[in-house]
Design a protein around this motif. Structure first.
Motif: not given
Ligand SMILES: Cc1cc2nc3c(=O)[nH]c(=O)nc-3n(C[C@H](O)[C@H](O)[C@H](O)COP(=O)(O)OP(=O)(O)OC[C@H]3O[C@@H](n4cnc5c(N)ncnc54)[C@H](O)[C@@H]3O)c2cc1C
Length: 225
Positions: A45, A66, A69, A118, A219-220
């Motif tokens: 990722r 943030t 999970s 946020t 937020f993806p």
């Molecule tokens: C312009 C913009 C602004 C943003 N602002 C914020 C913000 O202010 N705060 C915020 O929290 N996010 C924000 N985001 C989203 C942020 O960038 C992350 O995408 C989001 O926090 C998820 O983080 P993560 O992918 O590390 O997954 P995690 O938060 O660790 O997990 C999210 C989900 O994905 C699953 N997962 C984790 N790892 C895997 C894997 N390897 N394969 C499959 N599924 C998995 C988990 O089980 C959970 O269900 C923003 C995104 C954009 C584009």
């Protein structure tokens, strides 16, 4: 560009905020975001993420808020453990999910799902610190009663707010937006992708709001509220 962690706070079991200082980034438009790079194993990722700056420039800190999970990504595992004094590389600020120039003449509705609060926290805090009074209504949806920054919003009498536990739907939007209007109102939507898509579809298809009056940011990586 570098930012340095000054404070880390647990807001709820799964929600943390990180407050950074930076000599490189001192100004941004409330609602903008940064790209964060972390030295972590690539789990497929990637090793960078975008996070909105949840603070106003007037607060003198860069706030990242943030959700963590149980099965979090490698990026989030390392982020959660960073220590005070750690320096991170970032790029930005970027983004157009900000108040438009004519905001002062409009009624503004902020519709937030979960951690999508946020950008709204940044904009609302900025107006509060500048003592600017504009017509803002916050509709804040969350799965549970753990609304991030509720204490701050409750202290701010300049904005109207509704806290809604559960999913967004046409009935709750109609109940909380007294007059739907294409002339004088703007509707900002922020949250996980599913929340934003559902809300946009209700506005466009069921409530006949024009696309130009909607501004959204999703937020993806999160499931639907
Ligand atoms: C312009 C913009 C602004 C943003 N602002 C914020 C913000 O202010 N705060 C915020 O929290 N996010 C924000 N985001 C989203 C942020 O960038 C992350 O995408 C989001 O926090 C998820 O983080 P993560 O992918 O590390 O997954 P995690 O938060 O660790 O997990 C999210 C989900 O994905 C699953 N997962 C984790 N790892 C895997 C894997 N390897 N394969 C499959 N599924 C998995 C988990 O089980 C959970 O269900 C923003 C995104 C954009 C584009």
């Amino acid at each position: 560009m570098k930012i340095i962690l000054k404070e880390k706070k647990k807001l709820f079991d799964d929600i943390y905020e990180f407050n950074f200082k930076s000599d490189d980034i001192v100004n941004w438009i409330p609602g903008q975001f940064l790209q964060y790079y972390i030295d972590c194993k690539d789990d497929g990722r990637g090793t960078d993420r975008f996070f909105t700056i949840a603070s106003s420039p007037l607060e003198g800190i860069i706030k990242l808020t943030t959700r963590f999970s149980s099965k979090g990504s490698s990026f989030k595992k390392v982020l959660k453990g960073i220590k005070i004094g750690t320096s991170l590389n970032v790029e930005g600020p970027w983004g157009k999910f900000t108040l438009i120039d004519s905001y002062i003449t409009k009624k503004i509705f902020f519709i937030s799902g979960g951690v999508g609060i946020t950008p709204f926290r940044s904009i609302i805090q900025d107006l509060y610190l500048k003592k600017e009074k504009i017509d803002i209504t916050l509709l804040y949806y969350n799965k549970t009663s753990e609304f991030i920054y509720k204490n701050e919003f409750d202290k701010n009498n300049a904005i109207k707010k509704s806290y809604i536990i559960g999913s967004v739907d046409k009935i709750s939007l109609l109940e909380n937006i007294n007059v739907l209007d294409n002339q004088n109102s703007l509707y900002y939507i922020s949250g996980p992708e599913g929340f934003v898509k559902t809300t946009e579809s209700i506005f466009l298809n069921d409530l006949n709001i024009y696309k130009e009056n909607l501004k959204s940011d999703f937020f993806p990586g999160y499931s639907k509220i």
